[in-house]
Structures are given as C-alpha cells and as structure tokens.
Scaffold this active site. Structure first.
Site, PDB file in Angstrom:
ATOM      1  N   TRP A   1       0.869  -1.182   0.000  1.00 50.82           N
ATOM      2  CA  TRP A   1       0.000   0.000   0.000  1.00 50.82           C
ATOM      3  C   TRP A   1       0.901   1.225   0.000  1.00 50.82           C
ATOM      4  O   TRP A   1       1.822   1.315   0.806  1.00 50.82           O
ATOM      5  CB  TRP A   1      -0.919   0.054   1.234  1.00 50.82           C
ATOM      6  CG  TRP A   1      -1.558   1.405   1.337  1.00 50.82           C
ATOM      7  CD1 TRP A   1      -2.515   1.913   0.514  1.00 50.82           C
ATOM      8  CD2 TRP A   1      -1.217   2.453   2.258  1.00 50.82           C
ATOM      9  NE1 TRP A   1      -2.801   3.204   0.867  1.00 50.82           N
ATOM     10  CE2 TRP A   1      -2.023   3.559   1.930  1.00 50.82           C
ATOM     11  CE3 TRP A   1      -0.316   2.558   3.321  1.00 50.82           C
ATOM     12  CZ2 TRP A   1      -1.961   4.769   2.635  1.00 50.82           C
ATOM     13  CZ3 TRP A   1      -0.244   3.756   4.027  1.00 50.82           C
ATOM     14  CH2 TRP A   1      -1.061   4.841   3.682  1.00 50.82           C
TER      15      TRP A   1
ATOM     16  N   GLU B   1      -3.131  -2.992  -2.316  1.00 54.97           N
ATOM     17  CA  GLU B   1      -4.282  -2.403  -1.624  1.00 54.97           C
ATOM     18  C   GLU B   1      -4.575  -1.027  -2.214  1.00 54.97           C
ATOM     19  O   GLU B   1      -3.713  -0.149  -2.205  1.00 54.97           O
ATOM     20  CB  GLU B   1      -3.944  -2.272  -0.127  1.00 54.97           C
ATOM     21  CG  GLU B   1      -5.041  -1.619   0.705  1.00 54.97           C
ATOM     22  CD  GLU B   1      -4.638  -1.477   2.188  1.00 54.97           C
ATOM     23  OE1 GLU B   1      -3.445  -1.630   2.507  1.00 54.97           O
ATOM     24  OE2 GLU B   1      -5.533  -1.201   3.003  1.00 54.97           O
TER      25      GLU B   1
ATOM     26  N   LYS C   1      -6.939   2.600  -2.605  1.00 58.28           N
ATOM     27  CA  LYS C   1      -7.496   3.548  -1.633  1.00 58.28           C
ATOM     28  C   LYS C   1      -8.158   4.704  -2.361  1.00 58.28           C
ATOM     29  O   LYS C   1      -7.814   5.005  -3.498  1.00 58.28           O
ATOM     30  CB  LYS C   1      -6.360   4.054  -0.736  1.00 58.28           C
ATOM     31  CG  LYS C   1      -6.838   4.881   0.442  1.00 58.28           C
ATOM     32  CD  LYS C   1      -5.789   4.983   1.528  1.00 58.28           C
ATOM     33  CE  LYS C   1      -6.307   5.873   2.631  1.00 58.28           C
ATOM     34  NZ  LYS C   1      -5.448   5.940   3.798  1.00 58.28           N
TER      35      LYS C   1
ATOM     36  N   ASP D   1      -9.647  -2.974   1.528  1.00 62.34           N
ATOM     37  CA  ASP D   1      -9.785  -2.483   2.904  1.00 62.34           C
ATOM     38  C   ASP D   1     -11.132  -1.771   2.928  1.00 62.34           C
ATOM     39  O   ASP D   1     -11.371  -0.870   2.118  1.00 62.34           O
ATOM     40  CB  ASP D   1      -8.612  -1.529   3.184  1.00 62.34           C
ATOM     41  CG  ASP D   1      -8.668  -0.874   4.558  1.00 62.34           C
ATOM     42  OD1 ASP D   1      -9.747  -0.369   4.934  1.00 62.34           O
ATOM     43  OD2 ASP D   1      -7.625  -0.822   5.242  1.00 62.34           O
TER      44      ASP D   1
ATOM     45  N   HIS E   1     -11.628   1.986   2.500  1.00 68.36           N
ATOM     46  CA  HIS E   1     -11.016   2.646   1.345  1.00 68.36           C
ATOM     47  C   HIS E   1     -11.949   2.904   0.176  1.00 68.36           C
ATOM     48  O   HIS E   1     -11.493   3.005  -0.960  1.00 68.36           O
ATOM     49  CB  HIS E   1      -9.818   1.828   0.866  1.00 68.36           C
ATOM     50  CG  HIS E   1      -8.661   1.894   1.807  1.00 68.36           C
ATOM     51  ND1 HIS E   1      -7.401   1.473   1.486  1.00 68.36           N
ATOM     52  CD2 HIS E   1      -8.571   2.358   3.072  1.00 68.36           C
ATOM     53  CE1 HIS E   1      -6.587   1.650   2.519  1.00 68.36           C
ATOM     54  NE2 HIS E   1      -7.284   2.181   3.493  1.00 68.36           N
TER      55      HIS E   1
ATOM     56  N   HIS F   1      -8.606  -6.216   4.352  1.00 70.73           N
ATOM     57  CA  HIS F   1      -8.295  -5.518   5.589  1.00 70.73           C
ATOM     58  C   HIS F   1      -9.635  -5.187   6.210  1.00 70.73           C
ATOM     59  O   HIS F   1     -10.400  -4.383   5.663  1.00 70.73           O
ATOM     60  CB  HIS F   1      -7.522  -4.219   5.319  1.00 70.73           C
ATOM     61  CG  HIS F   1      -6.046  -4.405   5.281  1.00 70.73           C
ATOM     62  ND1 HIS F   1      -5.164  -3.360   5.125  1.00 70.73           N
ATOM     63  CD2 HIS F   1      -5.291  -5.532   5.413  1.00 70.73           C
ATOM     64  CE1 HIS F   1      -3.930  -3.833   5.142  1.00 70.73           C
ATOM     65  NE2 HIS F   1      -3.979  -5.139   5.304  1.00 70.73           N
TER      66      HIS F   1
ATOM     67  N   ASP G   1     -11.782   7.242   6.550  1.00 67.20           N
ATOM     68  CA  ASP G   1     -10.979   6.034   6.773  1.00 67.20           C
ATOM     69  C   ASP G   1     -10.310   6.131   8.143  1.00 67.20           C
ATOM     70  O   ASP G   1      -9.107   6.225   8.260  1.00 67.20           O
ATOM     71  CB  ASP G   1      -9.928   5.943   5.654  1.00 67.20           C
ATOM     72  CG  ASP G   1      -9.032   4.725   5.789  1.00 67.20           C
ATOM     73  OD1 ASP G   1      -9.522   3.693   6.275  1.00 67.20           O
ATOM     74  OD2 ASP G   1      -7.853   4.820   5.419  1.00 67.20           O
TER      75      ASP G   1
ATOM     76  N   ASP H   1     -10.181   4.089  10.739  1.00 60.58           N
ATOM     77  CA  ASP H   1      -9.586   2.907  11.360  1.00 60.58           C
ATOM     78  C   ASP H   1     -10.014   2.707  12.806  1.00 60.58           C
ATOM     79  O   ASP H   1      -9.182   2.496  13.691  1.00 60.58           O
ATOM     80  CB  ASP H   1      -8.057   2.931  11.211  1.00 60.58           C
ATOM     81  CG  ASP H   1      -7.633   2.694   9.773  1.00 60.58           C
ATOM     82  OD1 ASP H   1      -7.801   1.567   9.297  1.00 60.58           O
ATOM     83  OD2 ASP H   1      -7.159   3.647   9.116  1.00 60.58           O
TER      84      ASP H   1
ATOM     85  N   ASP I   1      -7.174  -4.346  10.296  1.00 61.76           N
ATOM     86  CA  ASP I   1      -6.391  -3.122  10.100  1.00 61.76           C
ATOM     87  C   ASP I   1      -7.097  -1.936  10.736  1.00 61.76           C
ATOM     88  O   ASP I   1      -7.981  -1.339  10.126  1.00 61.76           O
ATOM     89  CB  ASP I   1      -6.168  -2.861   8.595  1.00 61.76           C
ATOM     90  CG  ASP I   1      -5.329  -1.609   8.359  1.00 61.76           C
ATOM     91  OD1 ASP I   1      -4.660  -1.144   9.300  1.00 61.76           O
ATOM     92  OD2 ASP I   1      -5.346  -1.091   7.224  1.00 61.76           O
TER      93      ASP I   1
HETATM   94  C1  RNT Z   1      -3.816   2.773   4.966  1.00 65.90           C
HETATM   95  C2  RNT Z   1      -3.950   1.319   4.676  1.00 65.90           C
HETATM   96  C3  RNT Z   1      -2.835   0.455   5.176  1.00 65.90           C
HETATM   97  C4  RNT Z   1      -2.362   0.827   6.557  1.00 65.90           C
HETATM   98  C5  RNT Z   1      -1.378  -0.138   7.158  1.00 65.90           C
HETATM   99  C6  RNT Z   1      -0.692   0.435   8.347  1.00 65.90           C
HETATM  100  O1  RNT Z   1      -4.928   3.487   4.661  1.00 65.90           O
HETATM  101  O2  RNT Z   1      -5.172   0.858   5.166  1.00 65.90           O
HETATM  102  O3  RNT Z   1      -3.215  -0.864   5.103  1.00 65.90           O
HETATM  103  O4  RNT Z   1      -3.425   0.976   7.447  1.00 65.90           O
HETATM  104  O5  RNT Z   1      -0.510  -0.563   6.196  1.00 65.90           O
HETATM  105 ZN    ZN Z   2      -5.505  -1.259   5.093  1.00 65.39          ZN
END
Ligand code: RNT
Ligand code: ZN
Length: 415
Positions: free
Chosen positions: A181, A222, A224, A255, A258, A282, A290, A292, A322
C-alpha cells in the site's frame, strides 16, 4: 455439555446445520493480527511522525515501545481469542541489534529473525507489509515519484521486502501475504494524473521482476480512495489496483475503509472472487472517513463474513485486521475487533446458505426476508460460548478482567 449449547445445537440442527462441525472449522480460520495496533503505527526504525495520510488519535497509557513489549502485548491478544492466527508485520518493525541499523532499502531477513522465532514458537504464520510512509524519503510520492532516485529507493525497499516475505514463508512453512500500500497522492487537483500511475505501474513491475515463489508469497496490492492531506488524487486508486492485480496475476486487497461511504466491500467480494483466484481483506471500520476505528459486530462486518462463507471460497480469502485506536486500552481494542470478526464468521457459518439461496432462486423473496430476519434471533451466542470454552478462552466479557490486571501490572508502568 452446557445446557444453552444443547438447546442451540438442536435449533440449528433443525436448519440442517451441524454446530459441532462449525465449531471445528471456525478454529481453523486464520485471522491475521496487525502488530501496529499496539504502538500507534510507530515501528522501531524511525522516530518521526506517522505520515502517509493515516492517523492515530488518543494517548491512552501503555503504548508498546520496544519489540519485547509489543510481543508481550500480542501474546495477551492471541490468548483471548480462540482459533488460528497469523502475525501481520510492517517493515518498520525491523529489530536491530547491537547498535546496527539499516535503511528501508537495505532491510534483510536477519532484521526480522526475532519475529520469526516468536511466530515459530507459537506455530503461526507471518504476513508482511513494506512500509512506504513515516520516512524522510516519503514526504512526497514514493513508488510513483518523478524523482528517479526516490522512486528507485522505494523499488529497492519493495524488493527487499519480497525477499523477507520469502524468508518468512520458508521459516514458518506457511505462505506469507505481502501487501503493498502506498500513500502517494495529492492534496489538490493535479496537473497530471497519468504519469504518477504509469510510474507506479513500472515500479511494481520492477519489484515483482526480481521473481519469487508465487506459492509461498502472495503479493497483494491495496487500493485507496483518499488520505488526510491527499484528498484530491490517490495514485493507487481502485481502478489502478484492479487493473494491475488482474493483469499481473497478483492478489487484490480490499480495505473496507477505502471506498466511498455508500460502497460496500461485502458487495465486491463475489465479483473479485470470480476474476481472481485469491482475495485479501483488511477488515476495519470507517467512521465518516478512513478512521480505522475498532471493528464492531455491525451489519457490514457480518455481511463481509457472510459473503466469504456463502461463496464457499473461504480458503481463498486472506483475512487481516487493520485499525489503530490510541484512545482506549490497546489490548482491548485489538481483542474486541479480533473476537468480533471471529463472531461474524461464526454467525455466517451458522446460516443455512443453501436453503436461503433456494428461496432466492425460486423468487420467494418474502420468505427469504422473513428467514433472514428470524435468523438474527437464533442462539448463536450459546454456540460462541461453547466455542470459547473448547478453545480455553473466556466466553464473555470476563476476558476484560485479564486485560485490566495486565494494565495495572504492566501497561501503566510504561511512561
Ligand atoms: C492505509 C492502509 C494500510 C495501513 C497499514 C498500516 O490506509 O489501510 O493498510 O493501514 O498498512
Ligand atoms: Zn488497510
């Protein structure tokens, strides 16, 4: 046998579901646990700010500051969730010894030997992520940089990580998922969207070009939609990611933080599995952006698990967590999300997918909705309780007592 479980078992039996079989298979599903929840994504190789448009907020006491602390914390987490795990590392978690240090493009397997020993002792596999952020050379673009020296530096980093991923797989005997990523993008409207993407493509080709054993390392990309300070343009967009992975035969990684807020990863899983032999996820929770946040047992989490199970392709899906919350006890944050995804998988495995599919095929949509809603009140909690007992972990919030003791005895002493 526990009475609640007996009753639940009979209830599911009437639906044609064997809870004993479900309990046995749930234990074998590996969930990859992200090391970066334990230290707010800081890592051990640089002492700067977290960069790349991702952010942790909060300063709850007890952040892991050393590899030993992080390992001890992860052991707590692993002990509170029954079932198989993998340990997910980022390159910035390299462990240097005797004053030695190596920049990202010079990382070697030996810098991860301690992690390998940790994983092997616990019989678990390792997953890996090159770290294209939190580094002086990651102030602007990385793999898509117009500065050839910078771009080459990050290509070398990707190549070094590929070798480390191979080492992980060879040592543990378990395939390693290596996820790329990059945070590359622009805050405001770019003049040229094309060239950075062309350079990213070239860089990825150069990384993969060193060759690797595709049975042992699953390289993922990955995508985004945006990052903080990178709102207008993301080089590794969804279309870039999909085009790249499908044309190069590597693995898409989705993810669920994303995408645009009304887009659902649960709806994307079936399409991706039709075109890609493998899929990586993820699992996170985006609150307005985003962000998290810790994974909750919410509708989308359950729908993602349902899609994985109902597809019949669970073996082809690499599941990783994640998220990073620094505002609450980090061990609890880890554990809640991990147990929640395990619960979501359990609920999905306790669903009579074949009979529901039949209702759909026969156009009996009313009955389908009735069944889907009634199933929500089925006693999956009693099966969860039995599952936890058999795995030797606490079935209810009693696990938090252990976390509280650990906080008092270990975490608050870190300052
Ligand atoms: C970032 C991505 C990525 C990170 C990690 C730390 O938006 O989701 O996966 O969260 O690599
Ligand atoms: Zn991620």
């Amino acid at each position: 046998m526990n009475q609640d479980y007996q009753l639940a078992k009979a209830k599911y039996e009437a639906l044609g579901i064997d809870t004993e079989q479900v309990i046995a298979s749930l234990q074998t599903v590996p969930i990859s646990v992200h090391c970066w929840q334990g230290d707010d994504v800081k890592g051990f190789d640089f002492d700067g700010e977290l960069s790349g448009g991702i952010q942790t907020t909060g300063n709850y006491p007890g952040r892991a500051r050393t590899p030993e602390e992080l390992m001890a914390d992860m052991d707590r987490v692993f002990s509170l969730d029954g079932g198989a795990h993998k340990l997910n590392l980022h390159a910035c978690y390299a462990i240097f010894e005797d004053g030695e240090w190596a920049d990202r493009d010079a990382l070697m397997p030996k810098h991860f030997a301690k992690w390998v020993a940790f994983a092997k002792e616990r019989g678990m596999g390792l997953d890996f992520n090159p770290t294209f952020f939190s580094h002086p050379k990651a102030n602007g673009l990385t793999l898509s940089s117009p500065d050839e020296e910078i771009r080459r530096f990050w290509v070398r980093h990707g190549q070094a990580c590929l070798r480390i991923a191979e080492y992980f797989a060879a040592e543990t005997g378990i395939p390693c998922v290596m996820n790329v990523w990059i945070p590359d993008g622009y805050k405001d409207i770019p003049a040229d969207r094309f060239s950075p993407r062309a350079r990213f493509m070239q860089s990825m080709d150069e990384i993969l070009g060193i060759g690797y054993d595709r049975q042992k390392v699953l390289v993922c990309l990955e995508s985004k939609v945006f990052g903080i300070g990178l709102e207008s343009y993301t080089v590794g967009s969804a279309e870039f990611g999909m085009g790249y992975v499908l044309s190069r035969g590597i693995v898409p990684l989705m993810d669920n933080g994303h995408y645009h807020p009304t887009e659902m990863v649960s709806d994307k899983i079936s399409s991706m599995l039709l075109f890609s032999p493998k899929l990586a996820l993820h699992v996170t929770r985006a609150v307005r952006w985003d962000s998290d946040h810790v994974v909750r047992l919410d509708d989308e989490t359950m729908e993602i698990a349902k899609e994985i199970v109902a597809s019949g392709r669970i073996e082809d899906v690499a599941i990783a967590l994640d998220y990073f919350d620094a505002s609450i006890n980090r061990i609890a944050a880890w554990t809640v999300g991990l147990r929640n995804f395990r619960k979501a998988l359990l609920i999905a495995m306790l669903t009579p997918h074949e009979s529901l599919k039949q209702l759909q095929n026969e156009g009996r949509h009313t009955e389908l909705m009735v069944m889907q809603e009634e199933l929500k009140a089925y006693p999956w909690g009693a099966v969860w309780g039995e599952y936890c007992r058999r795995c030797g972990v606490k079935e209810d919030a009693a696990w938090f007592d252990e976390v509280k003791t650990y906080e008092k005895e270990v975490l608050v002493k870190r300052s």
